[in-house]
Design a protein around this motif. Structure first.
Motif, mmCIF file in Angstrom:
data_model
loop_
_atom_site.group_PDB
_atom_site.id
_atom_site.type_symbol
_atom_site.label_atom_id
_atom_site.label_comp_id
_atom_site.label_asym_id
_atom_site.label_seq_id
_atom_site.Cartn_x
_atom_site.Cartn_y
_atom_site.Cartn_z
ATOM 1 N N ALA A 31 21.562 -18.698 -9.646
ATOM 2 C CA ALA A 31 22.446 -19.105 -8.552
ATOM 3 C C ALA A 31 21.995 -20.464 -8.034
ATOM 4 O O ALA A 31 20.827 -20.640 -7.668
ATOM 5 N N VAL A 32 22.911 -21.415 -8.023
ATOM 6 C CA VAL A 32 22.643 -22.753 -7.497
ATOM 7 C C VAL A 32 23.447 -22.924 -6.219
ATOM 8 O O VAL A 32 24.643 -22.602 -6.172
ATOM 9 N N VAL A 33 22.779 -23.413 -5.175
ATOM 10 C CA VAL A 33 23.420 -23.597 -3.871
ATOM 11 C C VAL A 33 23.486 -25.086 -3.571
ATOM 12 O O VAL A 33 22.466 -25.788 -3.597
ATOM 13 N N LEU A 34 24.689 -25.580 -3.297
ATOM 14 C CA LEU A 34 24.897 -26.986 -2.946
ATOM 15 C C LEU A 34 25.532 -27.057 -1.567
ATOM 16 O O LEU A 34 26.600 -26.481 -1.338
ATOM 17 N N VAL A 35 24.876 -27.770 -0.658
ATOM 18 C CA VAL A 35 25.401 -27.961 0.689
ATOM 19 C C VAL A 35 25.816 -29.425 0.835
ATOM 20 O O VAL A 35 24.993 -30.328 0.660
ATOM 21 N N GLY A 36 27.093 -29.653 1.145
ATOM 22 C CA GLY A 36 27.559 -31.018 1.354
ATOM 23 C C GLY A 36 28.129 -31.643 0.103
ATOM 24 O O GLY A 36 28.320 -30.985 -0.927
ATOM 25 N N GLU A 37 28.372 -32.946 0.174
ATOM 26 C CA GLU A 37 29.132 -33.658 -0.854
ATOM 27 C C GLU A 37 28.341 -34.779 -1.530
ATOM 28 O O GLU A 37 28.915 -35.728 -2.038
ATOM 29 N N ASP A 38 27.011 -34.695 -1.519
ATOM 30 C CA ASP A 38 26.215 -35.753 -2.135
ATOM 31 C C ASP A 38 26.616 -35.926 -3.602
ATOM 32 O O ASP A 38 26.537 -34.968 -4.388
ATOM 33 N N PRO A 39 27.051 -37.132 -4.015
ATOM 34 C CA PRO A 39 27.574 -37.308 -5.375
ATOM 35 C C PRO A 39 26.559 -36.995 -6.472
ATOM 36 O O PRO A 39 26.894 -36.337 -7.462
ATOM 37 N N ALA A 40 25.309 -37.467 -6.313
ATOM 38 C CA ALA A 40 24.300 -37.201 -7.337
ATOM 39 C C ALA A 40 24.033 -35.708 -7.453
ATOM 40 O O ALA A 40 23.920 -35.160 -8.557
ATOM 41 N N ALA B 194 21.375 -16.871 5.571
ATOM 42 C CA ALA B 194 22.025 -15.613 5.222
ATOM 43 C C ALA B 194 22.370 -15.580 3.734
ATOM 44 O O ALA B 194 22.227 -14.534 3.072
ATOM 45 N N LEU B 195 22.819 -16.716 3.188
ATOM 46 C CA LEU B 195 23.139 -16.761 1.762
ATOM 47 C C LEU B 195 21.880 -16.591 0.917
ATOM 48 O O LEU B 195 21.887 -15.861 -0.082
ATOM 49 N N ASP C 116 16.836 -27.368 7.914
ATOM 50 C CA ASP C 116 15.386 -27.360 7.721
ATOM 51 C C ASP C 116 15.057 -26.821 6.333
ATOM 52 O O ASP C 116 15.178 -25.619 6.080
ATOM 53 N N GLU C 117 14.648 -27.723 5.420
ATOM 54 C CA GLU C 117 14.362 -27.320 4.039
ATOM 55 C C GLU C 117 13.197 -26.341 3.973
ATOM 56 O O GLU C 117 13.204 -25.404 3.165
ATOM 57 N N LYS C 118 12.171 -26.547 4.831
ATOM 58 C CA LYS C 118 10.996 -25.674 4.800
ATOM 59 C C LYS C 118 11.360 -24.240 5.167
ATOM 60 O O LYS C 118 10.834 -23.278 4.597
ATOM 61 N N MET C 119 12.264 -24.081 6.133
ATOM 62 C CA MET C 119 12.703 -22.738 6.511
ATOM 63 C C MET C 119 13.429 -22.059 5.360
ATOM 64 O O MET C 119 13.259 -20.854 5.122
ATOM 65 N N VAL C 120 14.239 -22.825 4.654
ATOM 66 C CA VAL C 120 14.982 -22.270 3.521
ATOM 67 C C VAL C 120 14.022 -21.802 2.433
ATOM 68 O O VAL C 120 14.147 -20.689 1.901
#
Length: 298
Positions: free
Chosen positions: A38-47, A82-83, A107-111
């Motif tokens: 499972a890959v999770v992408l948040v937002g629209e960053d083109p790269a 939650a995800l 917060d990346e560390k929390m994730v």
């Protein structure tokens, strides 16, 4: 003066992907297990969108169960957490990758702290980082793992070689240094504040560039006959004024390739280099995670 051997990373990446696909087929046939990513992408960053699409396509091609979760940029911390918890509990999923960087309000560390270390196929949780640092079996970050496979294929035994890693990120610099230490190299981690960085680089039999600055490492920084692993992927404008005016860009590494290839013995290209290994090693890590979660050798 002869040019460096440009390492054929593409063929090695194809081999790693084929091996992963073979193991997926074996797990399905012998154990009824289909490794799931499972890959999770948040937002629209083109790269990030390009990377995520590639990861999804390659995981499906390898016969894996593949999920891509695309979340809007305004996703809250609670929604993302939650995800992650949902994927932790999903028996179909053996590997979770949250595409970095996240939007600034998250917060990346929390994730990472919430992620099941057994499913951390990018090797970024504190648990996997600690296992790697201790020399114990861990899920190893994909890019450093790919670098090591390239080095072993190119040089064979790495024992005793002087390695310099330029960059100290938790994603690449620090883990590749740990892996080189485990291979009995003498390792220096250098960075932007290193005194006389060019002189430090010139000591390297193996030079790993992972600093994120376009063409920062020049040809005269490189020891004659060294092997250069360029991890950087930087998008820059064309020097040609017509193309630049049209807004066209190109990909370059952290190493000034044309200068470096006149000095080095071996060098990885950009594009078409270590980035290919990152995706291939993600598949390999997902297979490893599926085996370990199911009590099989991994």
């Amino acid at each position: 003066m002869t040019s460096a051997h440009t390492i054929d990373v593409k063929s090695l990446a194809e081999l790693v992907r084929a091996q992963a696909a073979g193991e997926v087929a074996m797990l399905k046939a012998e154990h009824g297990i289909q490794p799931g990513l499972a890959v999770v992408l948040v937002g629209e960053d083109p790269a990030s969108q390009v990377y995520v699409r590639s990861k999804g396509e390659h995981s499906q091609a390898a016969g894996m169960h593949s999920e891509t979760h695309r979340l809007p940029a305004e996703t809250t911390q609670d929604e993302l957490m939650a995800l992650v918890e949902q994927l932790n509990d999903d028996p179909k999923i053996h590997g979770i990758l949250v595409q970095m960087p996240l939007p600034g309000h998250l917060d990346e560390k929390m994730v990472l702290a919430a992620m099941d270390p057994n499913k951390d196929v990018d090797g970024l949780t504190v648990v996997n980082a600690g296992l790697l640092a201790s020399g114990m079996p861990a899920l190893i970050p994909c890019t450093p793992l790919g670098c090591m496979l390239v080095l072993r294929q190119t040089l064979g035994n790495l024992s005793g070689k002087r390695a310099v890693v330029v960059g100290r990120s938790v994603l690449v610099g620090r883990p590749i240094a740990q892996l080189l230490l485990q291979a009995d190299c003498t390792v220096t981690i250098a960075h932007s504040r290193t005194v006389d960085l060019p002189a430090v680089c010139r000591e390297a039999d193996i030079l790993v560039a992972a600093v994120g600055r376009p063409q920062m490492i020049k040809g005269d920084w490189i020891k004659p006959g060294a092997t250069v692993i360029d991890v950087g992927i930087n998008r820059v404008p064309f020097r040609d004024p017509v193309k630049a005016a049209e807004g066209k860009t190109k990909l370059v590494g952290d190493v000034a390739f044309k200068e470096a290839e006149k000095v080095a013995a071996n060098i990885t290209p950009v594009p078409g280099g270590i980035g290919l290994m990152t995706v291939a090693c993600l598949l390999a890590n997902t297979v490893t995670a599926a085996k370990r979660i199911n009590g099989l050798d991994g």
